[in-house]
Motif scaffolding. Sequence first.
Motif, PDB file in Angstrom:
ATOM      1  N   GLY A  12       0.824  -1.198   0.000  1.00 40.55           N
ATOM      2  CA  GLY A  12       0.000   0.000   0.000  1.00 40.55           C
ATOM      3  C   GLY A  12       0.860   1.250   0.000  1.00 40.55           C
ATOM      4  O   GLY A  12       2.033   1.231  -0.378  1.00 40.55           O
ATOM      5  N   LEU A  13       0.286   2.376   0.425  1.00 40.46           N
ATOM      6  CA  LEU A  13       1.019   3.631   0.511  1.00 40.46           C
ATOM      7  C   LEU A  13       1.862   3.661   1.772  1.00 40.46           C
ATOM      8  O   LEU A  13       1.351   3.477   2.883  1.00 40.46           O
ATOM      9  CB  LEU A  13       0.046   4.808   0.508  1.00 40.46           C
ATOM     10  CG  LEU A  13      -0.650   5.125  -0.813  1.00 40.46           C
ATOM     11  CD1 LEU A  13      -1.555   6.328  -0.648  1.00 40.46           C
ATOM     12  CD2 LEU A  13       0.352   5.363  -1.923  1.00 40.46           C
ATOM     13  N   GLN A  67      -1.210  -3.529  -3.491  1.00 36.93           N
ATOM     14  CA  GLN A  67      -1.872  -4.307  -2.450  1.00 36.93           C
ATOM     15  C   GLN A  67      -1.803  -5.799  -2.752  1.00 36.93           C
ATOM     16  O   GLN A  67      -1.820  -6.628  -1.845  1.00 36.93           O
ATOM     17  CB  GLN A  67      -3.340  -3.869  -2.330  1.00 36.93           C
ATOM     18  CG  GLN A  67      -3.535  -2.465  -1.779  1.00 36.93           C
ATOM     19  CD  GLN A  67      -3.287  -2.378  -0.285  1.00 36.93           C
ATOM     20  OE1 GLN A  67      -3.077  -3.397   0.384  1.00 36.93           O
ATOM     21  NE2 GLN A  67      -3.291  -1.165   0.243  1.00 36.93           N
ATOM     22  N   GLU A 106       6.809  12.382  -1.199  1.00 40.35           N
ATOM     23  CA  GLU A 106       5.427  12.029  -0.895  1.00 40.35           C
ATOM     24  C   GLU A 106       4.441  12.746  -1.812  1.00 40.35           C
ATOM     25  O   GLU A 106       3.400  12.181  -2.191  1.00 40.35           O
ATOM     26  CB  GLU A 106       5.103  12.361   0.557  1.00 40.35           C
ATOM     27  CG  GLU A 106       3.695  11.959   0.969  1.00 40.35           C
ATOM     28  CD  GLU A 106       3.371  12.338   2.399  1.00 40.35           C
ATOM     29  OE1 GLU A 106       2.246  12.039   2.848  1.00 40.35           O
ATOM     30  OE2 GLU A 106       4.244  12.941   3.076  1.00 40.35           O
ATOM     31  N   SER A 112       9.299   7.673   0.273  1.00 42.50           N
ATOM     32  CA  SER A 112       7.867   7.392   0.150  1.00 42.50           C
ATOM     33  C   SER A 112       7.662   6.312  -0.897  1.00 42.50           C
ATOM     34  O   SER A 112       8.200   6.406  -2.015  1.00 42.50           O
ATOM     35  CB  SER A 112       7.107   8.663  -0.235  1.00 42.50           C
ATOM     36  OG  SER A 112       7.254   9.656   0.762  1.00 42.50           O
ATOM     37  N   GLU A 135      -1.014  -2.293 -10.687  1.00 43.82           N
ATOM     38  CA  GLU A 135      -0.561  -3.332  -9.767  1.00 43.82           C
ATOM     39  C   GLU A 135       0.737  -4.009 -10.193  1.00 43.82           C
ATOM     40  O   GLU A 135       1.173  -4.949  -9.537  1.00 43.82           O
ATOM     41  CB  GLU A 135      -1.663  -4.395  -9.620  1.00 43.82           C
ATOM     42  CG  GLU A 135      -2.927  -3.897  -8.928  1.00 43.82           C
ATOM     43  CD  GLU A 135      -2.682  -3.566  -7.462  1.00 43.82           C
ATOM     44  OE1 GLU A 135      -2.381  -4.492  -6.689  1.00 43.82           O
ATOM     45  OE2 GLU A 135      -2.771  -2.373  -7.106  1.00 43.82           O
ATOM     46  N   LEU A 193       3.433  10.743  -4.906  1.00 43.12           N
ATOM     47  CA  LEU A 193       2.798   9.433  -4.817  1.00 43.12           C
ATOM     48  C   LEU A 193       1.427   9.415  -5.481  1.00 43.12           C
ATOM     49  O   LEU A 193       1.125   8.545  -6.302  1.00 43.12           O
ATOM     50  CB  LEU A 193       2.662   9.000  -3.350  1.00 43.12           C
ATOM     51  CG  LEU A 193       3.923   8.517  -2.639  1.00 43.12           C
ATOM     52  CD1 LEU A 193       3.584   8.115  -1.211  1.00 43.12           C
ATOM     53  CD2 LEU A 193       4.555   7.347  -3.374  1.00 43.12           C
ATOM     54  N   ASP A 194       0.585  10.382  -5.121  1.00 45.79           N
ATOM     55  CA  ASP A 194      -0.801  10.373  -5.612  1.00 45.79           C
ATOM     56  C   ASP A 194      -0.852  10.528  -7.126  1.00 45.79           C
ATOM     57  O   ASP A 194      -1.670   9.902  -7.802  1.00 45.79           O
ATOM     58  CB  ASP A 194      -1.593  11.485  -4.932  1.00 45.79           C
ATOM     59  CG  ASP A 194      -3.040  11.515  -5.389  1.00 45.79           C
ATOM     60  OD1 ASP A 194      -3.743  10.513  -5.144  1.00 45.79           O
ATOM     61  OD2 ASP A 194      -3.454  12.520  -6.001  1.00 45.79           O
ATOM     62  N   PRO A 250       4.280   6.367   3.056  1.00 47.75           N
ATOM     63  CA  PRO A 250       4.880   7.685   2.816  1.00 47.75           C
ATOM     64  C   PRO A 250       6.031   8.038   3.739  1.00 47.75           C
ATOM     65  O   PRO A 250       6.765   8.986   3.458  1.00 47.75           O
ATOM     66  CB  PRO A 250       3.701   8.639   3.045  1.00 47.75           C
ATOM     67  CG  PRO A 250       2.821   7.916   4.015  1.00 47.75           C
ATOM     68  CD  PRO A 250       2.958   6.460   3.674  1.00 47.75           C
ATOM     69  N   LYS A 263       0.692   6.820  -8.583  1.00 41.00           N
ATOM     70  CA  LYS A 263       0.283   5.461  -8.211  1.00 41.00           C
ATOM     71  C   LYS A 263      -0.960   4.979  -8.949  1.00 41.00           C
ATOM     72  O   LYS A 263      -1.059   3.811  -9.329  1.00 41.00           O
ATOM     73  CB  LYS A 263       0.067   5.350  -6.710  1.00 41.00           C
ATOM     74  CG  LYS A 263      -1.195   6.013  -6.171  1.00 41.00           C
ATOM     75  CD  LYS A 263      -1.362   5.774  -4.701  1.00 41.00           C
ATOM     76  CE  LYS A 263      -2.681   6.346  -4.196  1.00 41.00           C
ATOM     77  NZ  LYS A 263      -3.851   5.677  -4.801  1.00 41.00           N
ATOM     78  N   SER A 264      -1.940   5.873  -9.170  1.00 37.66           N
ATOM     79  CA  SER A 264      -3.178   5.445  -9.817  1.00 37.66           C
ATOM     80  C   SER A 264      -2.958   5.033 -11.266  1.00 37.66           C
ATOM     81  O   SER A 264      -3.724   4.238 -11.816  1.00 37.66           O
ATOM     82  CB  SER A 264      -4.218   6.558  -9.737  1.00 37.66           C
ATOM     83  OG  SER A 264      -3.752   7.723 -10.413  1.00 37.66           O
ATOM     84  N   SER A 298       4.982   3.305  -2.863  1.00 41.76           N
ATOM     85  CA  SER A 298       3.677   2.740  -3.178  1.00 41.76           C
ATOM     86  C   SER A 298       3.911   1.322  -3.671  1.00 41.76           C
ATOM     87  O   SER A 298       4.564   1.107  -4.700  1.00 41.76           O
ATOM     88  CB  SER A 298       2.961   3.569  -4.255  1.00 41.76           C
ATOM     89  OG  SER A 298       1.746   2.942  -4.625  1.00 41.76           O
TER      90      SER A 298
END
Length: 441
Positions: free
Chosen positions: A95-96, A117, A139, A112, A151, A142-143, A98, A146-147, A114
């Motif tokens: 997961g995250l 899962q 950090e 940080s 995976e 990350l957002d 950070p 990551k999206s 990612s």
Amino acid sequence: MLVRSVCAAHPRRSFALLFFLCCLVVIGLVVTTADAGEQPSATDLAAQVWQYLTTEDGEQARAVLATILQRPDATVPAVEEIVRKGQPHGLQPVGLLPDEQIVVRDRPYRLSLSVPQSYEPTKDYALVVCLHGAGFTGEAYLDRWKSRLGEQYILACPTYPAGAWFTRRAEDLVLATVRNLQQRYRIDPNRIFLSGMSNGGIGAWLIGMHHAPLFAGLAPMASGIDDVLFPFLENLRTTPIYIIHGSQDQVMPVELSRKLAGELKNLGYPFIYREHDRTHAMAGGHFFPREELPDLVKWFDNQRRTPVPKTVTVVRDASHLLPFGWVRIDATDQIASFSEDLIDKRDDSIRQRTYARLTAQVTGPNRIDVHTDHVRQYALYLNDELVDLSKPILITTDGQVSFEGVVTPQVDTLLRQARLRHDPAQLFPAQVTISVPQRPS
């Protein structure tokens, strides 16, 4: 039946016979145990190999290596198989993450992460190392990333003060980040990428050029480098580049990336150049549009490093005389040497682009031709992907034969290089060191 018959016929001899048989059994057990002690299991060998490759204690490493070299089962094929399989990995946080930490030169840095899962310690994952710009942290990236990565990727965003990725300590932080994650997670050695924005993009260029054999691709954004550093682009012969820059960038002029793209084109090296015209309310044209990420990730998806290419070109300053793929420049004429600042421009030799250069190419069966400039000594690291080590090898340097003969693979060479490189896809059990004759002035 024979024992029973003898005992019945000679009751006085029965005890002596039984004692004799028991002795034979005991002797057999002792011999079996001794043989087992003389032939350690392959599991023990693997444990010792990984102990040697991962310990940070130099004295312990030397002691373990000496033990390994005394083992009859420590052959080149056996050790190669152990290292290629990779270090066993257990469960790790997912997961995250950070607020991880990594220590470089006794100084802690924030890292940080990612991690998918769905991470499984038996499956290989690609790694993207992303370097932030000035005024940001790892950090913060990350957002944004990551999206899009999904995976199949692990994302690592280290934080360096002021985003000064053009320093030697920052270079060490990036390399330590890769090694740290390789030890903790199962990383595909042929799918490690380095990206960066603004100052981070400068770091992606500089660190990527100096350590090109480590990466499957570089993705510098809204950045550039001084033209005195352009000779190091030659190191990217087999490392593809994906450049992104905004045409309205007022912080890092787009001309910086245009010139770099032109240099790569002249070299005939693989690259993609993306120039966008978007602007941001706060950053103007100096930003990384989210809309550019899907195509970049598709590019990552299609990239695989060639771990042992048949041709290698390396350009070095005197502070980076390290292995580069299967070659290493060991000694040079008087050349430029970077200080702690990797973009140092105060040195006359840097302004004059006085660097050492070497190209090594497998030009035929068991023949390697090497061309040098400002090189006094170099080493070639060899394996069966490059040459047939059971047969004589011919090496020429600047048109002259400099070596001809058989090079014997050694476990010692294999393990020392594996410990230095941390790369299970680049294993070299043989080494040849060549002195380059001084050219007439």
